[in-house]
Scaffold this active site. Structure first.
Site, PDB file in Angstrom:
ATOM      1  N   ARG A 118      25.201   3.753 -36.553  1.00  0.00           N
ATOM      2  CA  ARG A 118      25.370   3.575 -38.005  1.00  0.00           C
ATOM      3  C   ARG A 118      24.474   4.607 -38.678  1.00  0.00           C
ATOM      4  O   ARG A 118      23.259   4.611 -38.478  1.00  0.00           O
ATOM      5  CB  ARG A 118      24.968   2.169 -38.433  1.00  0.00           C
ATOM      6  CG  ARG A 118      24.810   2.047 -39.940  1.00  0.00           C
ATOM      7  CD  ARG A 118      24.711   0.635 -40.417  1.00  0.00           C
ATOM      8  NE  ARG A 118      25.997  -0.040 -40.334  1.00  0.00           N
ATOM      9  CZ  ARG A 118      26.282  -1.188 -40.955  1.00  0.00           C
ATOM     10  NH1 ARG A 118      25.381  -1.794 -41.697  1.00  0.00           N
ATOM     11  NH2 ARG A 118      27.471  -1.734 -40.820  1.00  0.00           N
ATOM     12  N   ARG A 308      34.392  -9.784 -36.384  1.00  0.00           N
ATOM     13  CA  ARG A 308      33.684  -8.567 -35.964  1.00  0.00           C
ATOM     14  C   ARG A 308      33.327  -8.678 -34.479  1.00  0.00           C
ATOM     15  O   ARG A 308      33.434  -7.730 -33.713  1.00  0.00           O
ATOM     16  CB  ARG A 308      32.389  -8.364 -36.778  1.00  0.00           C
ATOM     17  CG  ARG A 308      32.597  -8.047 -38.244  1.00  0.00           C
ATOM     18  CD  ARG A 308      33.209  -6.676 -38.442  1.00  0.00           C
ATOM     19  NE  ARG A 308      32.420  -5.582 -37.884  1.00  0.00           N
ATOM     20  CZ  ARG A 308      31.375  -5.003 -38.469  1.00  0.00           C
ATOM     21  NH1 ARG A 308      30.968  -5.406 -39.656  1.00  0.00           N
ATOM     22  NH2 ARG A 308      30.723  -3.996 -37.884  1.00  0.00           N
TER      23      ARG A 308
HETATM   24  N1  NVA Z   1      30.251  -0.050 -48.600  1.00  0.00           N
HETATM   25  C1  NVA Z   1      29.182  -0.811 -47.997  1.00  0.00           C
HETATM   26  C2  NVA Z   1      29.654  -1.495 -46.764  1.00  0.00           C
HETATM   27  C3  NVA Z   1      28.612  -2.345 -46.084  1.00  0.00           C
HETATM   28  C4  NVA Z   1      29.134  -3.008 -44.851  1.00  0.00           C
HETATM   29  C5  NVA Z   1      28.031   0.127 -47.669  1.00  0.00           C
HETATM   30  O1  NVA Z   1      28.262   1.210 -47.150  1.00  0.00           O
HETATM   31  O2  NVA Z   1      26.878  -0.242 -47.960  1.00  0.00           O
HETATM   32  N1   CP Z   2      30.036  -5.678 -42.941  1.00  0.00           N
HETATM   33  C1   CP Z   2      29.013  -5.099 -42.306  1.00  0.00           C
HETATM   34  O1   CP Z   2      29.137  -4.041 -41.638  1.00  0.00           O
HETATM   35  O2   CP Z   2      27.836  -5.776 -42.423  1.00  0.00           O
HETATM   36  P1   CP Z   2      26.390  -5.296 -41.978  1.00  0.00           P
HETATM   37  O3   CP Z   2      25.977  -4.195 -42.928  1.00  0.00           O
HETATM   38  O4   CP Z   2      25.531  -6.512 -42.092  1.00  0.00           O
HETATM   39  O5   CP Z   2      26.458  -4.779 -40.566  1.00  0.00           O
END
Ligand code: NVA
Ligand code: CP
Length: 322
Positions: A118, A308
């Protein structure tokens, strides 16, 4: 594709060793296979049947942004499949002190069987995948969130019975969620409409790509600035935060820009009577959605969050299995 038995899942592996950088790395049939596998693994888990195709395998999980769902579902998921997950905060590993992504990829490939990352830029994920000899899974970038959409497709399919012909209206920011939802909807033959204010539309190139895919798959993609128009006949209403991770400084400006784009009972009442409400979470009640909608009878956000786990277990089984 029918999930015949465990042997089928383990041995019939057109997925083995591949990456998941965006949903369009996969065909419609392959996404369908992953969703079938996700349903199968969900069912096995509910029955208490232990299934460990990833015994002895290790997933590294690099996080440059916060996470609840992604971290816990991947970590619990790999554990349930018989493997181990290692949480790697970018604050603690050398990447945070300037070690290159290419070097990190090659080093980690010597220890691990898969990497989930991420991060901010999609280029970082591509660079990691280019230099890693093991599967790389995109756990969210500023541009895409494919794992979330795999779970979302699983959720819509389990509630609506199929994906083709289902109309999803997305209300709010044209962000990473929209990009992945748009591609997923196009691939799976859905109707997808985004209602976003001027200046916050989804990326033009990704929209173009989604429209091309839609033509091939009998789907329909459109962008409007009118939320009331967008939700007409919608079977699914989806929203996400107005300020994503990394945009915290724009919170106030965005609250003004997105006025009129809140999902509330009034907007919901304009949709199809079978409408479900979806949100990737975390949510900001009172901003993009009212509490009575997200906590109301149409909301499926916790089923979506649970999926998920199952969708990513399917993905890891497919990519990291033998
Ligand atoms: N659009 C949001 C999604 C979080 C799962 C973000 O990138 O913070
Ligand atoms: N929806 C999602 O990706 O949540 P997190 O940011 O908690 O991983």
């Amino acid at each position: 594709m029918v999930i015949a038995d465990k042997e089928f899942i383990i041995n019939n592996q057109p997925f083995h060793g591949r990456d998941m950088l965006t949903l369009v790395d996969y065909t419609k049939d392959e996404i369908t296979y992953l969703l079938d596998l996700a349903d199968y693994l969900k069912d096995q888990k509910k029955q208490g049947i232990v299934f460990e195709p990833l015994k002895g395998k290790t997933l590294g999980m690099i996080f440059e942004k916060s996470s609840t769902r992604t971290r816990v579902s991947f970590e619990a998921g790999i554990y349930q499949l018989g493997g181990t997950g290692i949480f790697l905060s970018s604050k603690d590993i050398q990447i945070g002190r300037g070690e290159t992504v290419a070097d990190t990829a090659q080093v980690l490939s010597g220890y691990l069987d898969g990497i989930m990352i991420r991060t901010f830029s999609q280029e970082t994920v591509k660079e990691l995948a280019k230099h890693a000899s093991i599967p790389v899974i995109n756990g969210l970038t500023d541009t895409y969130h494919p794992c979330q959409v795999l779970a979302d497709l699983q959720t819509v399919r389990e509630i609506k019975g199929s994906l083709s012909g289902v109309k999803m209206a997305y209300i709010g920011d044209g962000n990473n969620m929209v990009h992945s939802l748009m591609l997923g909807a196009a691939l799976m033959g859905m109707e997808f409409v985004v209602a976003a204010p001027k200046g916050y539309h989804p990326d033009v190139e990704i929209t173009y790509k989604a429209k091309q895919l839609a033509e091939e798959h009998g789907a329909k993609i459109s962008v409007t600035e009118d939320p009331q128009e967008a939700v007409k006949g919608a079977n699914v209403i989806y929203t996400d935060v107005w300020a994503s991770m990394g945009q915290e400084d724009e919170q106030e400006k965005r609250e003004i820009a997105f006025e009129g784009y809140q999902v509330n009972e009034e907007l919901l009442s304009l949709a199809s009577s079978d409408v479900i409400f979806m949100h990737c979470l975390p949510a900001h009640r009172g901003e993009e959605v009212t509490a009575n909608v997200i906590d109301g009878t149409h909301s499926v956000v916790f089923q979506q969050a649970e999926n998920r786990l199952h969708a990513q277990k399917a993905l890891m089984t497919a990519l990291m299995g033998k």
